[in-house]
Scaffold this motif. Structure first.
Motif, PDB file in Angstrom:
ATOM      1  N   THR A  26      46.935  60.988   3.855  1.00 25.22           N
ATOM      2  CA  THR A  26      45.766  60.651   4.664  1.00 25.22           C
ATOM      3  C   THR A  26      44.744  61.782   4.562  1.00 25.22           C
ATOM      4  O   THR A  26      45.087  62.914   4.214  1.00 25.22           O
ATOM      5  N   VAL A  27      43.521  61.454   4.898  1.00 25.32           N
ATOM      6  CA  VAL A  27      42.458  62.459   4.913  1.00 25.32           C
ATOM      7  C   VAL A  27      42.798  63.545   5.936  1.00 25.32           C
ATOM      8  O   VAL A  27      42.577  64.729   5.693  1.00 25.32           O
ATOM      9  N   GLU A  28      43.358  63.132   7.070  1.00 22.90           N
ATOM     10  CA  GLU A  28      43.702  64.090   8.124  1.00 22.90           C
ATOM     11  C   GLU A  28      44.704  65.125   7.611  1.00 22.90           C
ATOM     12  O   GLU A  28      44.595  66.315   7.913  1.00 22.90           O
ATOM     13  N   GLU A  29      45.694  64.685   6.822  1.00 25.09           N
ATOM     14  CA  GLU A  29      46.674  65.608   6.251  1.00 25.09           C
ATOM     15  C   GLU A  29      46.026  66.548   5.231  1.00 25.09           C
ATOM     16  O   GLU A  29      46.451  67.686   5.065  1.00 25.09           O
ATOM     17  N   MET A  30      45.021  66.047   4.529  1.00 22.11           N
ATOM     18  CA  MET A  30      44.409  66.805   3.440  1.00 22.11           C
ATOM     19  C   MET A  30      43.435  67.877   3.936  1.00 22.11           C
ATOM     20  O   MET A  30      43.333  68.943   3.329  1.00 22.11           O
ATOM     21  N   MET A  31      42.716  67.605   4.993  1.00 23.73           N
ATOM     22  CA  MET A  31      41.613  68.469   5.401  1.00 23.73           C
ATOM     23  C   MET A  31      41.981  69.946   5.625  1.00 23.73           C
ATOM     24  O   MET A  31      41.213  70.816   5.227  1.00 23.73           O
ATOM     25  N   PRO A  32      43.129  70.281   6.208  1.00 19.30           N
ATOM     26  CA  PRO A  32      43.444  71.709   6.358  1.00 19.30           C
ATOM     27  C   PRO A  32      43.509  72.451   5.012  1.00 19.30           C
ATOM     28  O   PRO A  32      43.192  73.635   4.941  1.00 19.30           O
ATOM     29  N   HIS A  33      43.863  71.756   3.954  1.00 20.53           N
ATOM     30  CA  HIS A  33      43.969  72.379   2.629  1.00 20.53           C
ATOM     31  C   HIS A  33      42.605  72.551   1.964  1.00 20.53           C
ATOM     32  O   HIS A  33      42.477  73.288   0.992  1.00 20.53           O
ATOM     33  N   LEU A  34      41.592  71.854   2.491  1.00 19.74           N
ATOM     34  CA  LEU A  34      40.259  71.896   1.880  1.00 19.74           C
ATOM     35  C   LEU A  34      39.202  72.455   2.829  1.00 19.74           C
ATOM     36  O   LEU A  34      38.012  72.364   2.551  1.00 19.74           O
ATOM     37  N   ALA A  35      39.632  73.042   3.911  1.00 22.72           N
ATOM     38  CA  ALA A  35      38.696  73.565   4.917  1.00 22.72           C
ATOM     39  C   ALA A  35      37.759  74.625   4.338  1.00 22.72           C
ATOM     40  O   ALA A  35      36.648  74.795   4.820  1.00 22.72           O
ATOM     41  N   HIS A  36      38.184  75.312   3.291  1.00 20.65           N
ATOM     42  CA  HIS A  36      37.416  76.419   2.716  1.00 20.65           C
ATOM     43  C   HIS A  36      36.460  76.003   1.596  1.00 20.65           C
ATOM     44  O   HIS A  36      35.717  76.824   1.101  1.00 20.65           O
ATOM     45  N   VAL A  37      36.464  74.727   1.201  1.00 20.99           N
ATOM     46  CA  VAL A  37      35.652  74.330   0.042  1.00 20.99           C
ATOM     47  C   VAL A  37      34.183  74.194   0.398  1.00 20.99           C
ATOM     48  O   VAL A  37      33.827  73.910   1.540  1.00 20.99           O
ATOM     49  N   SER A  38      33.358  74.394  -0.618  1.00 16.00           N
ATOM     50  CA  SER A  38      31.918  74.231  -0.482  1.00 16.00           C
ATOM     51  C   SER A  38      31.580  72.840  -0.990  1.00 16.00           C
ATOM     52  O   SER A  38      31.482  72.620  -2.190  1.00 16.00           O
ATOM     53  N   GLY A  39      31.457  71.913  -0.094  1.00 19.08           N
ATOM     54  CA  GLY A  39      31.183  70.545  -0.511  1.00 19.08           C
ATOM     55  C   GLY A  39      31.716  69.565   0.509  1.00 19.08           C
ATOM     56  O   GLY A  39      32.059  69.937   1.631  1.00 19.08           O
ATOM     57  N   ILE A  40      31.802  68.303   0.096  1.00 17.73           N
ATOM     58  CA  ILE A  40      32.240  67.233   0.987  1.00 17.73           C
ATOM     59  C   ILE A  40      33.463  66.555   0.383  1.00 17.73           C
ATOM     60  O   ILE A  40      33.556  66.409  -0.825  1.00 17.73           O
ATOM     61  N   VAL A  41      34.379  66.171   1.233  1.00 16.81           N
ATOM     62  CA  VAL A  41      35.603  65.503   0.802  1.00 16.81           C
ATOM     63  C   VAL A  41      35.403  64.000   0.985  1.00 16.81           C
ATOM     64  O   VAL A  41      34.880  63.555   2.007  1.00 16.81           O
ATOM     65  N   ALA A  42      35.825  63.239  -0.016  1.00 15.17           N
ATOM     66  CA  ALA A  42      35.684  61.782   0.047  1.00 15.17           C
ATOM     67  C   ALA A  42      36.986  61.128   0.479  1.00 15.17           C
ATOM     68  O   ALA A  42      38.071  61.623   0.184  1.00 15.17           O
ATOM     69  N   LYS A  43      36.838  60.018   1.193  1.00  9.95           N
ATOM     70  CA  LYS A  43      37.987  59.143   1.424  1.00  9.95           C
ATOM     71  C   LYS A  43      37.709  57.870   0.646  1.00  9.95           C
ATOM     72  O   LYS A  43      36.548  57.516   0.392  1.00  9.95           O
ATOM     73  N   ASN A  44      38.762  57.200   0.236  1.00 10.09           N
ATOM     74  CA  ASN A  44      38.622  56.072  -0.672  1.00 10.09           C
ATOM     75  C   ASN A  44      39.441  54.891  -0.194  1.00 10.09           C
ATOM     76  O   ASN A  44      40.588  55.057   0.227  1.00 10.09           O
ATOM     77  N   LEU A  45      38.853  53.717  -0.271  1.00  9.17           N
ATOM     78  CA  LEU A  45      39.541  52.482   0.097  1.00  9.17           C
ATOM     79  C   LEU A  45      39.479  51.517  -1.083  1.00  9.17           C
ATOM     80  O   LEU A  45      38.397  51.255  -1.619  1.00  9.17           O
ATOM     81  N   PHE A  46      40.628  50.991  -1.462  1.00  8.45           N
ATOM     82  CA  PHE A  46      40.694  50.005  -2.542  1.00  8.45           C
ATOM     83  C   PHE A  46      40.745  48.640  -1.868  1.00  8.45           C
ATOM     84  O   PHE A  46      41.679  48.326  -1.127  1.00  8.45           O
ATOM     85  N   LEU A  47      39.710  47.833  -2.097  1.00  9.07           N
ATOM     86  CA  LEU A  47      39.489  46.607  -1.336  1.00  9.07           C
ATOM     87  C   LEU A  47      39.438  45.358  -2.208  1.00  9.07           C
ATOM     88  O   LEU A  47      39.127  45.432  -3.395  1.00  9.07           O
ATOM     89  N   LYS A  48      39.681  44.237  -1.543  1.00 10.61           N
ATOM     90  CA  LYS A  48      39.597  42.944  -2.211  1.00 10.61           C
ATOM     91  C   LYS A  48      38.741  42.023  -1.348  1.00 10.61           C
ATOM     92  O   LYS A  48      38.909  41.978  -0.128  1.00 10.61           O
ATOM     93  N   ASP A  49      37.821  41.318  -1.996  1.00  9.92           N
ATOM     94  CA  ASP A  49      37.036  40.293  -1.310  1.00  9.92           C
ATOM     95  C   ASP A  49      37.874  39.026  -1.358  1.00  9.92           C
ATOM     96  O   ASP A  49      38.142  38.493  -2.446  1.00  9.92           O
ATOM     97  N   LYS A  50      38.319  38.584  -0.211  1.00  8.83           N
ATOM     98  CA  LYS A  50      39.235  37.446  -0.124  1.00  8.83           C
ATOM     99  C   LYS A  50      38.670  36.191  -0.793  1.00  8.83           C
ATOM    100  O   LYS A  50      39.355  35.500  -1.535  1.00  8.83           O
ATOM    101  N   LYS A  51      37.379  35.925  -0.547  1.00  7.58           N
ATOM    102  CA  LYS A  51      36.764  34.695  -1.039  1.00  7.58           C
ATOM    103  C   LYS A  51      36.530  34.726  -2.556  1.00  7.58           C
ATOM    104  O   LYS A  51      36.935  33.831  -3.280  1.00  7.58           O
ATOM    105  N   LYS A  52      35.863  35.774  -3.022  1.00  6.96           N
ATOM    106  CA  LYS A  52      35.492  35.849  -4.446  1.00  6.96           C
ATOM    107  C   LYS A  52      36.580  36.471  -5.311  1.00  6.96           C
ATOM    108  O   LYS A  52      36.442  36.534  -6.528  1.00  6.96           O
TER     109      LYS A  52
END
Length: 168
Positions: free
Chosen positions: A31-57
């Motif tokens: 999870t992002v929550e688990e990851m953030m302590p390891h990246l607290a010192h970085v210069s930049g932004i951390v992304a979270k990612n969701l792999f999604l499906k459009d049910k209809k299409k």
């Protein structure tokens, strides 16, 4: 293919594209929550990612947003003119992106050679003035930072021109 081999493949591609990266190895996180302590010192932004499906299409989407963004899938679906968005099955992510749960990443799009996954990108990741944007490099035991312009170039080179959405 093992994540170590895929990570090497990704690193080789980024090198060929002359994309400068910073890689930080850390314990495996799901999870992002688990990851953030390891990246607290970085210069930049951390992304979270969701792999999604459009049910209809039956279309597949990878959404990358700021790690601290609240994402409402109904709002995202409306903005994209889609039906109901939900998390796609891990088996589909493994088939298309070669990564499993906890490893979804925009960097895995190089594995989607058929361009069957569409990319949705939080505008803040590329236009928010961040030095780097951090994603998993095919494994959730590391995070790789790219300059925002290099991220856009990587996506274009892999045939995944992103739909950029302003979540503010």
């Amino acid at each position: 293919m093992a994540s170590v081999e895929l990570r090497k493949e990704l690193e080789d591609l980024l090198k060929r594209l002359d994309i400068d990266t910073i890689c930080i190895d850390h314990p495996e996180v799901f999870t992002v929550e688990e990851m953030m302590p390891h990246l607290a010192h970085v210069s930049g932004i951390v992304a979270k990612n969701l792999f999604l499906k459009d049910k209809k299409k039956k279309s597949l989407w990878l959404l990358s947003a700021r790690h601290d963004r609240q994402i409402n899938l109904n709002d995202v679906a409306k903005r994209l003119g889609l039906g109901t968005l939900r998390l796609a099955d891990e088996s589909v992510m493994l088939e298309k992106l070669k990564v499993g749960q906890g490893c979804a990443t925009a960097l895995a799009l190089f594995c989607d050679t058929e361009q069957s996954v569409k990319m949705v990108l939080d505008r803040d990741l590329t236009h928010g003035g961040h030095q780097r944007v951090y994603f998993h490099p095919m494994t959730n035991s590391a995070s790789m930072g790219l300059k925002p312009d290099d991220l856009l170039r990587f996506l274009k080179e892999t045939g995944h021109e992103p739909v950029i959405v302003d979540f503010d």
